[in-house]
Every structure is written in C-alpha cells, then in structure tokens.
Write an enzyme that holds these catalytic residues in place. Structure first.
Site, PDB file in Angstrom:
ATOM      1  N   CYS A 247      -2.732  -3.093   8.384  1.00 46.85           N
ATOM      2  CA  CYS A 247      -2.383  -1.760   8.882  1.00 46.85           C
ATOM      3  C   CYS A 247      -1.964  -1.847  10.348  1.00 46.85           C
ATOM      4  O   CYS A 247      -1.061  -1.133  10.794  1.00 46.85           O
ATOM      5  CB  CYS A 247      -3.563  -0.808   8.742  1.00 46.85           C
ATOM      6  SG  CYS A 247      -4.442  -0.968   7.179  1.00 46.85           S
TER       7      CYS A 247
ATOM      8  N   CYS B  98       0.827  -1.207   0.000  1.00 44.91           N
ATOM      9  CA  CYS B  98       0.000   0.000   0.000  1.00 44.91           C
ATOM     10  C   CYS B  98       0.863   1.261   0.000  1.00 44.91           C
ATOM     11  O   CYS B  98       0.350   2.352  -0.223  1.00 44.91           O
ATOM     12  CB  CYS B  98      -0.939   0.010   1.196  1.00 44.91           C
ATOM     13  SG  CYS B  98      -0.087   0.060   2.776  1.00 44.91           S
TER      14      CYS B  98
HETATM   15 FE1  FES Z   1      -1.569   0.635   4.186  1.00 43.83          FE
HETATM   16 FE2  FES Z   1      -3.490   0.721   5.900  1.00 43.83          FE
HETATM   17  S1  FES Z   1      -3.696   0.586   3.764  1.00 43.83           S
HETATM   18  S2  FES Z   1      -1.403   0.675   6.306  1.00 43.83           S
END
Ligand code: FES
Length: 141
Positions: free
Chosen positions: A104, A35
């Site tokens: 996360c 991400c």
């Molecule tokens: Fe990357 Fe939450 S989407 S830490």
C-alpha cells in the site's frame, strides 16, 4: 503490540491533504492490480517547489495513511526531492506497517512519481525514463 501504530491510525482517521487541485501542474494515477485500489495525486509546483499537494484514494486504510503521510513529506520540497521519496521513508515516518500492507505504501510512492512525471511531461522537462519504471516486484502486483 497493536497491528497499526498510532501514527497510522491518526493519518487513517484524519488524513491530511485529501482532495483535488483543479489547476494542478501534475496529476498521477496509479493502481494495484491485485487489491484493485486506486490512488490519484495532484501537485502544484512553484519555482520547482511542491507548493501544494492533494490526494484521493479509493483504497484501504493503509493506502489512505501512506498517501496522507507522503503528501506531508513532499510539501515544500523540491520536485527532485519528492522524486526521491521512497515507500520505506513513508513507512518509517508512520512508525511501520504490517508486512502485508507494505504494498500500500508502494502505491503512495508511485502516485508521487506519476504526478512528477506528468509535471515533467506537461512542461517539456527532460528526464530519464528509467527512473520512472514502475516497480515490478511481487509485492506491488
Ligand atoms: Fe490495496 Fe492497501 S490493500 S493499497
């Protein structure tokens, strides 16, 4: 049921311990390659106790909420106790996270561990390197 608990929303909207500690005893920076989120954690240690702790994150709302909760959970604890903090405990303290957001919370756990490792390194404290291996599971990468 709402996707996010009240506690997650609270810690996202009013994150605790945001910032930087200039004379930190340990700083940990971790990122999630998928991400692209990055988290930095600062700890101040006095007599083996986490006297202060702050974080900065360039990350999603769940990353903000979990790191905020993680700082609350380790403040006042011993360094060893902070090391035991699992992402599961952080998620439980927040009354849960949607499955897609569990990674996360892993970032928050890893940031704490990275900060403790930095503290150990800077102070010549021996540790078991295996304890600090970053999780390699599919959720974290
Ligand atoms: Fe990357 Fe939450 S989407 S830490």
């Amino acid at each position: 049921m709402a996707l996010y608990s009240d506690k997650v929303m609270d810690h996202f909207q009013n994150p605790r311990n945001v910032g930087k500690i200039d004379d930190a005893d340990g700083v940990g920076e971790v990122g999630n390659a998928k991400c692209g989120d990055i988290m930095r954690m600062y700890i101040k240690v006095e007599d083996g106790i986490i006297a202060d702790c702050k974080f900065n994150t360039f990350g999603c709302g769940s990353a903000i909420a979990t790191s905020s909760m993680a700082t609350e959970l380790i403040k006042g604890k011993s360094v060893e106790e902070a090391l035991q903090l699992s992402n599961k405990a952080v998620v439980e303290a927040l009354d849960g996270l949607p499955p897609a957001k569990i990674h996360c919370s892993v970032l928050a756990e890893q940031a704490v561990r990275a900060a403790v490792k930095d503290y150990y390194d800077k102070n010549g404290i021996e540790y078991n390197a295996e304890e600090f291996q970053i999780c390699d599971c599919e959720h974290c990468h």
